[in-house]
Design a protein around this motif. Structure first.
Motif, PDB file in Angstrom:
ATOM      1  N   GLY A  37      11.969  15.952 -15.185  1.00  0.00           N
ATOM      2  CA  GLY A  37      12.058  16.636 -16.473  1.00  0.00           C
ATOM      3  C   GLY A  37      10.821  17.486 -16.685  1.00  0.00           C
ATOM      4  N   ILE A  38      11.011  18.748 -17.051  1.00  0.00           N
ATOM      5  CA  ILE A  38       9.900  19.680 -17.265  1.00  0.00           C
ATOM      6  C   ILE A  38       9.847  20.043 -18.746  1.00  0.00           C
ATOM      7  N   ASP A  39       8.685  19.866 -19.340  1.00  0.00           N
ATOM      8  CA  ASP A  39       8.476  20.198 -20.751  1.00  0.00           C
ATOM      9  C   ASP A  39       8.601  21.714 -20.932  1.00  0.00           C
ATOM     10  N   VAL A  40       9.535  22.129 -21.785  1.00  0.00           N
ATOM     11  CA  VAL A  40       9.752  23.574 -22.005  1.00  0.00           C
ATOM     12  C   VAL A  40       9.352  23.969 -23.425  1.00  0.00           C
ATOM     13  N   THR A  41       8.454  23.198 -24.034  1.00  0.00           N
ATOM     14  CA  THR A  41       8.026  23.505 -25.401  1.00  0.00           C
ATOM     15  C   THR A  41       7.446  24.903 -25.510  1.00  0.00           C
ATOM     16  N   GLN A  42       6.532  25.252 -24.584  1.00  0.00           N
ATOM     17  CA  GLN A  42       5.891  26.563 -24.654  1.00  0.00           C
ATOM     18  C   GLN A  42       6.909  27.676 -24.461  1.00  0.00           C
ATOM     19  N   ARG A  43       7.855  27.467 -23.538  1.00  0.00           N
ATOM     20  CA  ARG A  43       8.881  28.490 -23.335  1.00  0.00           C
ATOM     21  C   ARG A  43       9.746  28.649 -24.571  1.00  0.00           C
ATOM     22  N   LYS A  44      10.094  27.511 -25.193  1.00  0.00           N
ATOM     23  CA  LYS A  44      10.901  27.565 -26.417  1.00  0.00           C
ATOM     24  C   LYS A  44      10.152  28.296 -27.526  1.00  0.00           C
ATOM     25  N   GLU A  45       8.866  27.989 -27.657  1.00  0.00           N
ATOM     26  CA  GLU A  45       8.073  28.666 -28.689  1.00  0.00           C
ATOM     27  C   GLU A  45       7.955  30.149 -28.406  1.00  0.00           C
ATOM     28  N   ALA A  46       7.777  30.483 -27.111  1.00  0.00           N
ATOM     29  CA  ALA A  46       7.698  31.900 -26.745  1.00  0.00           C
ATOM     30  C   ALA A  46       9.020  32.595 -27.024  1.00  0.00           C
ATOM     31  N   ASP A  47      10.133  31.904 -26.726  1.00  0.00           N
ATOM     32  CA  ASP A  47      11.452  32.479 -27.006  1.00  0.00           C
ATOM     33  C   ASP A  47      11.634  32.704 -28.505  1.00  0.00           C
ATOM     34  N   ALA A  48      11.168  31.739 -29.295  1.00  0.00           N
ATOM     35  CA  ALA A  48      11.300  31.870 -30.751  1.00  0.00           C
ATOM     36  C   ALA A  48      10.467  33.038 -31.259  1.00  0.00           C
ATOM     37  N   ARG A  82       0.830  -1.204   0.000  1.00  0.00           N
ATOM     38  CA  ARG A  82       0.000   0.000   0.000  1.00  0.00           C
ATOM     39  C   ARG A  82       0.864   1.253   0.000  1.00  0.00           C
ATOM     40  N   GLU A  83       1.989   1.205   0.735  1.00  0.00           N
ATOM     41  CA  GLU A  83       2.901   2.359   0.774  1.00  0.00           C
ATOM     42  C   GLU A  83       3.509   2.604  -0.596  1.00  0.00           C
ATOM     43  N   ARG A  84       3.852   1.501  -1.296  1.00  0.00           N
ATOM     44  CA  ARG A  84       4.430   1.663  -2.639  1.00  0.00           C
ATOM     45  C   ARG A  84       3.373   2.210  -3.601  1.00  0.00           C
ATOM     46  N   ASP A  85       2.138   1.704  -3.461  1.00  0.00           N
ATOM     47  CA  ASP A  85       1.067   2.208  -4.310  1.00  0.00           C
ATOM     48  C   ASP A  85       0.850   3.700  -4.077  1.00  0.00           C
ATOM     49  N   PHE A  86       0.921   4.112  -2.811  1.00  0.00           N
ATOM     50  CA  PHE A  86       0.729   5.526  -2.498  1.00  0.00           C
ATOM     51  C   PHE A  86       1.857   6.368  -3.106  1.00  0.00           C
ATOM     52  N   SER A  87       3.101   5.914  -2.931  1.00  0.00           N
ATOM     53  CA  SER A  87       4.229   6.690  -3.470  1.00  0.00           C
ATOM     54  C   SER A  87       4.174   6.743  -4.985  1.00  0.00           C
ATOM     55  N   GLN A  88       3.709   5.655  -5.643  1.00  0.00           N
ATOM     56  CA  GLN A  88       3.597   5.665  -7.095  1.00  0.00           C
ATOM     57  C   GLN A  88       2.521   6.639  -7.535  1.00  0.00           C
ATOM     58  N   ALA A  89       1.416   6.670  -6.779  1.00  0.00           N
ATOM     59  CA  ALA A  89       0.348   7.618  -7.108  1.00  0.00           C
ATOM     60  C   ALA A  89       0.852   9.050  -6.968  1.00  0.00           C
ATOM     61  N   ALA A  90       1.685   9.295  -5.953  1.00  0.00           N
ATOM     62  CA  ALA A  90       2.245  10.632  -5.764  1.00  0.00           C
ATOM     63  C   ALA A  90       3.160  10.992  -6.928  1.00  0.00           C
ATOM     64  N   LEU A  91       3.982  10.024  -7.362  1.00  0.00           N
ATOM     65  CA  LEU A  91       4.880  10.277  -8.488  1.00  0.00           C
ATOM     66  C   LEU A  91       4.089  10.528  -9.780  1.00  0.00           C
ATOM     67  N   ASP A  92       3.009   9.761  -9.973  1.00  0.00           N
ATOM     68  CA  ASP A  92       2.204   9.926 -11.178  1.00  0.00           C
ATOM     69  C   ASP A  92       1.473  11.260 -11.210  1.00  0.00           C
ATOM     70  N   SER A  93       1.295  11.902 -10.060  1.00  0.00           N
ATOM     71  CA  SER A  93       0.596  13.184 -10.007  1.00  0.00           C
ATOM     72  C   SER A  93       1.517  14.367 -10.287  1.00  0.00           C
ATOM     73  N   LEU A  94       2.827  14.100 -10.378  1.00  0.00           N
ATOM     74  CA  LEU A  94       3.776  15.196 -10.634  1.00  0.00           C
ATOM     75  C   LEU A  94       3.537  15.781 -12.025  1.00  0.00           C
ATOM     76  N   PRO A  95       3.790  17.084 -12.191  1.00  0.00           N
ATOM     77  CA  PRO A  95       3.521  17.732 -13.483  1.00  0.00           C
ATOM     78  C   PRO A  95       4.534  17.399 -14.574  1.00  0.00           C
ATOM     79  N   SER A 140       4.140   9.446 -16.528  1.00  0.00           N
ATOM     80  CA  SER A 140       4.420  10.474 -17.529  1.00  0.00           C
ATOM     81  C   SER A 140       5.610  10.099 -18.392  1.00  0.00           C
ATOM     82  N   LEU A 141       6.622   9.448 -17.791  1.00  0.00           N
ATOM     83  CA  LEU A 141       7.786   9.035 -18.574  1.00  0.00           C
ATOM     84  C   LEU A 141       7.386   7.975 -19.591  1.00  0.00           C
TER      85      LEU A 141
END
Length: 324
Positions: free
Chosen positions: A111-122, A3-16, A34-35
């Protein structure tokens, strides 16, 4: 424990973003959904590949170097394009920290997706290029300054007008104006930075690098960030020295004319050739004809011209206008 592993996995899956944990042999030990989704690899497939398999050169070399820094120094960051199983590439900002798991050195990070930042920079780069192209092809000098009054941009016309080179930057507004104008310029600038009103367009004296004084017409607009906060100003600056000199010469000529007009021993009258109205008379004319200035203003030349008939006077003025 399950149950503890399931909880930690759920927490990891909720990361942005992406979560990953792998050892110093490059074997994935833990990750979030997400990976799997972004990479296109299943959980089973991720256990059989290395983190470096998710990158093409030259990013693979950059990531390998960053992983090495994590294990040698404790942490590192990198920006690279993650290649998914189907070949899709997505720009990410990756973090990594050294972490000991059961005595084994590991790397944990996100890892954070920076697509929008890259597009904004462009888009910003395109916008800045277009802005630079426009301001480099207009006649006026154009500058931008920040809250402190430091010039952050200047076009070539500005350099030509003031005689500066780009090697002399950074410059401030103090470098542009004659000493007696600087306090006023600072006051205007500070009021704009506070969001208060200040004259958008004004004339003042600038100072070229070689000491020449320049009469300038300045048009200033505030620069705002995305929140509406004032972050500086943009100014279009035009050299009006020639115009000011012409205006000064005209005033001098008018003053000389007025002096000659008023001090002449002869009576002088200015007549409107269309209507015959008296526009002006000097003091000598007032004395000679016995009228005051106010009385002259109400008279036409035919009211006091005794030697000619009205028709002859009108023909006389037409001849003067025609022949001089």
């Amino acid at each position: 424990a399950l149950r503890e592993r399931d909880f930690s996995q759920a927490a990891l899956d909720s990361l942005p973003g992406l979560f990953y944990l792998f050892n110093d042999q490059g074997r994935f030990l833990r990750w979030n959904r997400s990976l799997e989704r972004v990479s296109g690899y299943s959980a089973e497939e991720l256990t059989r590949i290395s983190p470096l398999d998710l990158f093409d050169e030259p990013d693979r070399g950059l990531i390998a170097e960053s992983i090495g820094r994590v294990f040698s120094t404790g942490e590192a960051t990198a920006e690279a394009e993650l290649r998914s199983k189907d070949g899709t590439k997505t720009p990410y900002f990756f973090t990594g920290k050294r972490f000991a798991l059961d005595g084994q050195p590991c790397l944990v990070g996100m890892g954070i997706d920076v697509t929008q930042r890259k597009e904004a920079d462009a888009r910003l780069r395109v916008s800045e290029a277009q802005f630079r192209q426009v301001v480099e092809h207009i006649h006026d000098a154009v500058i931008r300054d920040d809250v402190a009054g430091k010039i952050t941009f200047a076009n070539d016309q500005f350099l030509a007008l003031f005689g500066f080179t780009r090697e002399q930057f950074p410059l401030t507004i103090d470098d542009l104006f004659a000493s007696e104008w600087r306090a006023q310029m600072h006051d205007r600038h500070d009021r704009r930075m506070r969001g208060e009103s200040a004259n958008r367009r004004f004339e003042c004296e600038g100072l070229a690098q070689d000491g020449r004084r320049l009469w300038l017409e300045v048009d200033v607009v505030p620069l705002l960030d995305d929140t509406g906060r004032v972050i500086g100003t943009q100014s279009a600056i035009r050299d009006i020295s020639e115009r000011r000199r012409a205006e000064d010469s005209l005033r001098d000529a008018e003053a000389r004319y007025r002096s000659l007009f008023e001090q002449s021993p002869n009576g002088i009258l200015l007549i409107d050739p269309e209507t015959g109205a008296t526009i002006e008379a000097n003091d000598t004319a007032n004395r000679q004809l016995g009228y005051t200035r106010e009385e002259f203003a109400a008279l036409k030349i035919t009211d006091y011209e005794a030697a000619e008939t009205p028709e002859e006077t009108a023909e006389h003025m037409r001849k003067v206008l025609r022949d001089g």
